[in-house]
Design a protein around this motif. Sequence first.
Motif, mmCIF file in Angstrom:
data_model
loop_
_atom_site.group_PDB
_atom_site.id
_atom_site.type_symbol
_atom_site.label_atom_id
_atom_site.label_comp_id
_atom_site.label_asym_id
_atom_site.label_seq_id
_atom_site.Cartn_x
_atom_site.Cartn_y
_atom_site.Cartn_z
ATOM 1 N N ARG A 95 16.034 -11.182 -9.552
ATOM 2 C CA ARG A 95 14.860 -12.136 -9.316
ATOM 3 C C ARG A 95 13.284 -10.616 -9.490
ATOM 4 N N ARG A 96 11.961 -12.127 -9.873
ATOM 5 C CA ARG A 96 11.095 -11.913 -9.861
ATOM 6 C C ARG A 96 10.150 -12.531 -9.020
ATOM 7 N N ARG A 97 8.698 -11.457 -8.648
ATOM 8 C CA ARG A 97 8.299 -12.028 -7.020
ATOM 9 C C ARG A 97 6.986 -11.624 -7.940
ATOM 10 N N GLU A 98 6.034 -12.873 -7.982
ATOM 11 C CA GLU A 98 4.722 -12.110 -8.224
ATOM 12 C C GLU A 98 3.682 -12.215 -6.379
ATOM 13 N N VAL A 99 3.194 -10.782 -6.601
ATOM 14 C CA VAL A 99 2.490 -10.753 -4.758
ATOM 15 C C VAL A 99 1.296 -9.850 -5.307
ATOM 16 N N LEU A 100 0.650 -9.819 -3.816
ATOM 17 C CA LEU A 100 -0.533 -9.147 -4.629
ATOM 18 C C LEU A 100 -0.779 -8.451 -3.078
ATOM 19 N N VAL A 101 -1.345 -7.304 -4.120
ATOM 20 C CA VAL A 101 -1.037 -5.633 -2.824
ATOM 21 C C VAL A 101 -2.225 -5.741 -2.739
ATOM 22 N N GLN A 102 -3.181 -5.388 -1.764
ATOM 23 C CA GLN A 102 -4.402 -5.379 -0.590
ATOM 24 C C GLN A 102 -4.771 -3.492 -0.758
ATOM 25 N N PRO A 103 -5.173 -2.802 -0.907
ATOM 26 C CA PRO A 103 -5.836 -1.683 -0.446
ATOM 27 C C PRO A 103 -5.972 -1.519 0.644
ATOM 28 N N GLY A 104 -5.615 -0.427 1.841
ATOM 29 C CA GLY A 104 -5.416 -0.504 2.972
ATOM 30 C C GLY A 104 -4.533 -1.124 4.056
ATOM 31 N N GLN A 105 -2.863 -1.976 3.179
ATOM 32 C CA GLN A 105 -2.183 -2.722 3.256
ATOM 33 C C GLN A 105 -1.101 -2.369 3.282
ATOM 34 N N ALA A 106 0.154 -1.696 4.090
ATOM 35 C CA ALA A 106 1.330 -2.261 3.573
ATOM 36 C C ALA A 106 2.268 -4.011 3.278
ATOM 37 N N LEU A 107 2.157 -3.926 1.843
ATOM 38 C CA LEU A 107 2.893 -4.612 1.324
ATOM 39 C C LEU A 107 5.019 -4.769 1.637
ATOM 40 N N VAL A 108 5.039 -5.201 2.912
ATOM 41 C CA VAL A 108 6.759 -4.523 3.175
ATOM 42 C C VAL A 108 7.601 -6.263 2.883
ATOM 43 N N LEU A 109 8.662 -5.981 1.684
ATOM 44 C CA LEU A 109 9.684 -7.330 0.947
ATOM 45 C C LEU A 109 10.716 -6.861 1.356
ATOM 46 N N ASP A 110 11.552 -8.003 1.388
ATOM 47 C CA ASP A 110 13.051 -7.232 1.480
ATOM 48 C C ASP A 110 13.660 -7.530 0.385
ATOM 49 N N GLY A 111 15.106 -7.697 0.672
ATOM 50 C CA GLY A 111 16.171 -7.486 -0.362
ATOM 51 C C GLY A 111 15.909 -8.624 -1.690
ATOM 52 N N GLN A 112 15.714 -10.000 -1.110
ATOM 53 C CA GLN A 112 15.504 -10.961 -2.215
ATOM 54 C C GLN A 112 13.532 -11.235 -2.056
ATOM 55 N N LEU A 113 12.906 -9.688 -1.524
ATOM 56 C CA LEU A 113 11.727 -9.758 -2.949
ATOM 57 C C LEU A 113 10.743 -10.890 -1.339
ATOM 58 N N ALA A 166 11.344 -2.697 0.443
ATOM 59 C CA ALA A 166 10.314 -2.688 0.201
ATOM 60 C C ALA A 166 9.047 -2.566 0.084
ATOM 61 N N THR A 167 8.485 -1.493 0.612
ATOM 62 C CA THR A 167 6.742 -1.127 0.764
ATOM 63 C C THR A 167 6.067 -0.605 -0.461
ATOM 64 N N LEU A 168 4.598 -1.690 -0.635
ATOM 65 C CA LEU A 168 3.968 -1.658 -1.797
ATOM 66 C C LEU A 168 2.587 -0.839 -0.559
ATOM 67 N N VAL A 184 2.589 -8.201 7.255
ATOM 68 C CA VAL A 184 1.594 -6.945 6.363
ATOM 69 C C VAL A 184 1.527 -5.661 7.578
ATOM 70 N N ARG A 185 1.845 -4.696 7.488
ATOM 71 C CA ARG A 185 1.158 -3.622 7.707
ATOM 72 C C ARG A 185 0.351 -2.503 7.514
ATOM 73 N N THR A 186 -0.982 -2.476 8.350
ATOM 74 C CA THR A 186 -2.057 -1.830 7.977
ATOM 75 C C THR A 186 -1.444 -0.719 7.917
ATOM 76 N N THR A 187 -2.694 0.483 6.993
ATOM 77 C CA THR A 187 -2.504 1.972 6.738
ATOM 78 C C THR A 187 -4.181 2.739 6.456
ATOM 79 N N PRO A 188 -4.640 2.226 7.546
ATOM 80 C CA PRO A 188 -6.266 2.360 7.120
ATOM 81 C C PRO A 188 -6.835 3.576 6.185
ATOM 82 N N GLN A 189 -6.010 4.783 6.105
ATOM 83 C CA GLN A 189 -6.221 6.160 5.697
ATOM 84 C C GLN A 189 -5.034 5.942 4.297
ATOM 85 N N GLY A 190 -4.948 5.052 4.033
ATOM 86 C CA GLY A 190 -4.218 4.596 2.486
ATOM 87 C C GLY A 190 -3.349 5.631 2.748
#
Length: 959
Positions: A851-869, A833-835, A875-881
């Motif tokens: 499964r549950r997990r709390e994550v912090l999603v930052q602007p300009g970044q792509a937070l990538v989670l595996d199947g276990q969260l 999953a990518t957020l 963390v990949r950056t996304t300069p253009q959002g």
Amino acid sequence: MRAALLVVALLALVCGVARAKAPNGSSLSPSRALAPAAGAAPSGQPMTHGLTLHYERPAPDTPAGWEQQALPIGNGRLGAMLFGGVARDRVSFNDITLWTGDAQQMGAYQPFGNVVLELPGHDREIGGYQRSLDIASAVHRVRYRHRGVWFERETFASHPDQVIVMRLTASRPGQYSGRVRLEDRHGASILVDGAMTEAVGTLAPLASAPTSAPTSASASASAASVSSTAPGSLAYASRLQVLHEGGRVQQDGPSLVFDGCNSVTLILAAGTSYVPDATRAFLGDSPRARVAAQAEAAAAQTFDQLRHTHLQDHQRLFSRVHLYLGRSPVDRTRLPTDARLLRYTRDGQDPELESLYVQFGRYLLIASSRDSLPANLQGLWNDSLTPPWNADYHTNINLQMNYWPAETANLSELAQPFFRFVQSQIPVYRRTVANTAAASLAAASGARGAHGEATSHVMPAGDEASATPAAGDSVAGMLAPPDAVSHEPIPIDAHAGHARPPEERFLTPDGRPVRGWTVRTESNPFGAMGYLWNKTGNAWYALHFWEHYAFGRDETFLRQTAYPLMKEVCHFWEDQLKPLPDGRLVAPMGWSPEHGPVEDGVSYDQQILWELFNNTVTAAQVLQMDAQWREHIADLRDRLAGPRMGRWGQLLEWLQEKDDPVLDTPTDTHRHISHLFAVFPGRQISPERTPALAHAARRTLQARGDAGTGWSMAWKMAFRARLGDGDEAHHLLRGLLATPGARAAQTSGPGTEHNNHGGTYANLLDAHPPFQIDGNFGATAAVMEMLLQSHADVLHLLPALPAAWPEGEVRGLRARGGLEVDLRWSAGRLTEATLRTDSPAAAVVVRTGDRRREVLVQPGQALVLDGQLRTVEPVRTTPQGPSARSRRSGASTRAGTSTRSAQSLPSLVSLPSPSQAPWASPSPSSSSFPSTPQPDGRHDASIVALPFPPSTAHRLHPL
């Protein structure tokens, strides 16, 4: 997918530019640039790929052919249905603002006209015929061989240039000889000047005004054939320009004749004088000059310029979402779409067709909802002077369903026409409610004068009997005093009772006019309304405004647009709510849409009001406004009579369970299931927070059955998705994406609903039947809900994944909280999953399976989670959002968005505690739930809320 689309677009552009150059490389004049050089092969991408509808024969030019086989194009305002004829072809075109009617008379949505193309001799020696609609590029093509020459037509509706463009090319020069003419459907005269033809006319509201608003399109037929210059008439104009390379074009009566041409390009512009401004009675200046300017501006460009601009515009929206639900057998993908639908109806097992169908819903919203009026019952398309249900704006499910996919399917800005429509109509709606209240006061004053003080009490609507009705009774079932009997039609349902509903008076209990506005079931774009009042329609409209904020986090939109509207609707209901003897509050004199009696406390009304009050409280908290008033609204929310269960475990549709041969029985299979609103699009009921009520919702769905109208099956899909029942949702998709009536034919056993032959036509348009577009939009939204949910303060990944989709991928879905999500899965389980977000940093609880997990999603970044969260580093950056940056509402700016931290933002779901909300009597399978005795001797099970862990509950970013 985006890269692939870019490559395709670039290749098409390169090929097009090559064709638009003269042999010496210099640019051709506009007329010469519109065809390939002599002897060139016809242009175009392959006729088939995963996002193309394709067929091996033209659509018949008949009403049934228009409805079931012709293919739609549109730019949001101007659109057409294309038949793909060979020797004779017709372009049936529409402008979404062409209506008869006015603020007093419903009228009907009207067809605009036709462009008729004739190619003599092309009815013989034809081979290799194909017609297609590529929804990724929004381009329609016809290709065939005639006497050794390949002929091709390419047609699209350009939003940037506001025209429809059709280009005719051939593999040899000088092959095009024929004629074309512009036809007007309303009797306007046709002017031909050079290579241009034009129609200019007006539509009177109605030829003869009826004494009350019509409830069918019959009254509009005569108006549609009358050209009038009377005040209040809607002006319209259309213009067709013919451009050519080689040969010549000349006039022949109303037609333009072309002879020996290498290519021919038709440019069609059309428009009306409609403006969304009640102060001007919705009528603006003549559109003739505007339409002429649009046609001339388009004709001054090369075809490649027009096409390139169109492709960029369409793909900016369409390519945001990529959907892969599995691979279909090759023999299926090669079938024409009509044959493929037949095979799917019989055998299923075609996930690529399912994906095409879902994306087709997104295509239709792009084509029918941009800068003008919202999509109506038929989207943008109509070929009848008397369309079913006027092709109007129905307020009790249909208009709202049209916009269910706008947020989740990453087309947020396409909801703007709906918002502007509602805001433009509100002044007329307010006046209608105020005039009704004034008439009620005047009638009461007259009664005092005639009968003295004994008759001075003004009874608000619904108060004809002050006592609470006994079980099984209803306000509608009691005879009202003669002066209170409604002139409205008897409800259409056979089980509505014999008494007409009491007249609406819009007075408070102490005799004052109510504040605000509301709607009837039918509406047009001039403020007129028809059929029964659907009073909580105003609150359902408000839900869409709130959801637009919830998904986009645009605080300027919330402060300036959504919250004022929500607040006014709350004022209306503050003045309308009626207390029961036990202190609960009910909406008076409501109607579970098109089903059963008119009475107090209908579940549909109660659930919609819960959403209104809950969302308004949260909006006031976000804006830090109206602290005392929002506490009052929260109190009203908690006092509302809530959902309850009946004797066979079902969710009750009315306040009191009915003792009726049909109503509240397992044999009631009515198409409307409005009392499950709290499941979807509401969120008052969920498997986690209210398991007993969720079980009752499932029991209700089982009884109602899996057949129905097209839109009904789509709503059932969404219910099942919210309940986590993925296989049941997919089973409903199998019935909806099937030939009309196929699911009904599979249904056995007793049932009361005969209007259950919904399905999908060969052109993939929804069959109510007849054609009604809401089922397309509802199905797309339901699939989004199967893959991603964010309504309950949790980002739930793959919440209702069916076994039929064991592997797949989706990119670009939207979630509340300003999130964009990509998902991949295999063997029925999440693998990645990518957020992303372009909002301030968001603390989000993510869930998949258990499964549950709390994550912090930052602007300009792509937070990538595996199947276990687990976080995948780095963390990949996304300069253009994410693509959300281009989806802000037009009036809002990024500067207006809240910059408060995630920790300070309240939860969007503010459910009352169990002790505050005794809602539902337990089913046998849920007898362990706590219950509280009620005045009628029955028991209500309390909500069982599953709170988030204490360590995270206070930090949740609102979704």
